[in-house]
Design a protein around this motif. Structure first.
Motif, short mmCIF file in Angstrom:
data_model
loop_
_atom_site.label_atom_id
_atom_site.label_comp_id
_atom_site.label_asym_id
_atom_site.label_seq_id
_atom_site.Cartn_x
_atom_site.Cartn_y
_atom_site.Cartn_z
N LYS A 189 0.82 -1.21 0.00
CA LYS A 189 0.00 0.00 0.00
C LYS A 189 0.86 1.26 0.00
O LYS A 189 0.34 2.36 -0.05
N SER B 299 -10.72 15.95 12.28
CA SER B 299 -11.47 14.73 12.57
C SER B 299 -12.75 15.09 13.31
O SER B 299 -12.89 16.20 13.85
N ASP C 236 -6.32 10.94 2.76
CA ASP C 236 -6.18 9.73 1.94
C ASP C 236 -7.35 8.78 2.15
O ASP C 236 -7.90 8.22 1.20
N GLU C 237 -7.79 8.62 3.39
CA GLU C 237 -8.89 7.69 3.67
C GLU C 237 -10.20 8.18 3.06
O GLU C 237 -10.98 7.40 2.49
N GLU C 238 -10.47 9.48 3.20
CA GLU C 238 -11.73 10.00 2.69
C GLU C 238 -11.79 10.00 1.17
O GLU C 238 -12.83 9.69 0.57
N HIS D 106 -10.19 7.93 -0.70
CA HIS D 106 -10.33 6.53 -1.08
C HIS D 106 -11.79 6.09 -0.96
O HIS D 106 -12.32 5.40 -1.84
N ARG D 107 -12.45 6.49 0.11
CA ARG D 107 -13.87 6.15 0.26
C ARG D 107 -14.70 6.75 -0.88
O ARG D 107 -15.62 6.11 -1.40
N PRO E 115 -4.69 8.34 -1.97
CA PRO E 115 -5.31 7.04 -1.64
C PRO E 115 -4.63 5.91 -2.40
O PRO E 115 -4.96 5.63 -3.55
#
Length: 335
Positions: free
Chosen positions: A130, A205, A275-277, A279-280, A309
């Motif tokens: 990753k 967050s 990166d997480e958001e 990617h979602r 991501p």
């Protein structure tokens, strides 16, 4: 802008002359058909690397001897590219280039010589890591190229001709994000677009938001700021998202006033790790192309990319376009 409208524009396609080229070539041909662009099929053979051991260390390579030994690979690559070119539809305008250089430098040189609009290259299909780092041609171009770079993961073929695409463009509301947005708008006007999702991720967050709201509520109770009984975390999030969506729309309208009225446009605001958001969002929107600028890189100019991501970049069925920073002359002209 990343505009691909006619045969006057050129797309440089990096080919390794292996079985991994097929999806890259098919995607490039589809895009050239859709936009009327010229294709420049490019392959880089290994540069001279043999060194002789002298008394005081390594001496320069024996280039004259190497030329005799290695000229055959240039001829072989030329012949294979000619076969590929001849197999393509006759309606395409196609050139071939073979250079003895490192692949990323060769592609950049060809793009510079023909004033290309886009560089297309592939990404290996099998990549369990990753963390994207190392000497990959794709990563090097993403980090260093002065041209927009489209990376197509192994096993992915993007159909630009027959199926409207969903585009996701990531914006940081700064100069780099504006450059990515310019590229995205030009690209969208060149293809058959289903809709475009214009995303901004606020790095706060939900825990940080709750902590901030609690402090504001305490200040209200103490009379230090006007009281609002309805104020809570959910209200703050909804208000902030609404304000930011308006900002996103304004950025689009400043560049292309008619765009959001001509196409299906959706602003999207998220909170949390970028990166997480993102990617979602790629999963939720099922986009075929993700576009962002160098603002999603850490350690500019190096090979490692930090905030993008990773899984979304390297897995089928989505391609990624990295738009370069604006040239200094353009920046000066804009000011």
């Amino acid at each position: 802008m990343l505009e691909l409208f006619s045969a006057d524009t050129s797309i440089v396609v990096g080919l390794s002359l292996t079985e991994h080229d097929e999806h890259v070539l098919q995607s490039a041909v589809s895009l050239a058909h859709r936009t009327g662009s010229q294709l420049i099929l490019t392959h880089a053979t290994h540069p001279y690397q043999n060194y002789s051991l002298a008394r005081e260390g390594f001496a320069l390579p024996y280039e004259e001897f190497e030329k005799d030994a290695y000229d055959q690979d240039i001829e072989d690559a030329q012949n294979r590219l000619e076969i590929i070119r001849d197999s393509l539809p006759s309606s395409l305008v196609t050139e071939i280039r073979v250079l003895r250089d490192y692949p990323e430098d060769a592609l950049e040189e060809v793009a510079q010589s023909c004033k290309a609009t886009l560089i297309i290259c592939g990404w290996p299909e099998a990549n369990p890591s990753k963390v994207l780092s190392g000497m990959s041609t794709a990563l090097s171009l993403m980090a260093h190229s002065r041209f927009p770079v489209m990376v197509i993961p192994g096993g992915t073929t993007i159909d630009f001709q027959h199926h409207p695409l969903t585009i996701l463009v990531a914006d940081d509301l700064k100069v780099d994000g504006r450059q990515a947005l310019r590229g995205a708008l030009g690209f969208c006007r060149s293809i058959d677009l289903d809709h475009i999702v214009h995303a901004y991720v606020n790095p706060m967050s939900y825990r940080e938001i709750n902590t901030m709201v609690e402090k504001i509520q305490v200040a209200m109770l103490e009379g230090r700021i006007p009281s609002d009984p309805a104020f809570n975390s959910q209200l703050y999030i909804e208000q902030t998202k609404g304000e930011l969506k308006q900002v996103l729309k304004q950025r689009i309208e400043c560049m292309d006033p008619g765009f959001i009225h001509e196409y299906k446009y959706r602003p999207s605001v998220r909170f949390g790790p970028i990166d997480e958001e993102l990617h979602r969002l790629t999963k939720e929107t099922k986009c075929q192309v993700l576009i962002f600028g160098k603002h999603h890189m850490v350690h500019r100019g190096r090979f490692q990319l930090g905030k993008i991501p990773y899984e979304a970049m390297v897995q089928s069925p989505m391609a990624t376009i990295v738009v370069p920073d604006p040239l200094p002359t353009r920046e000066a002209g804009a000011e």
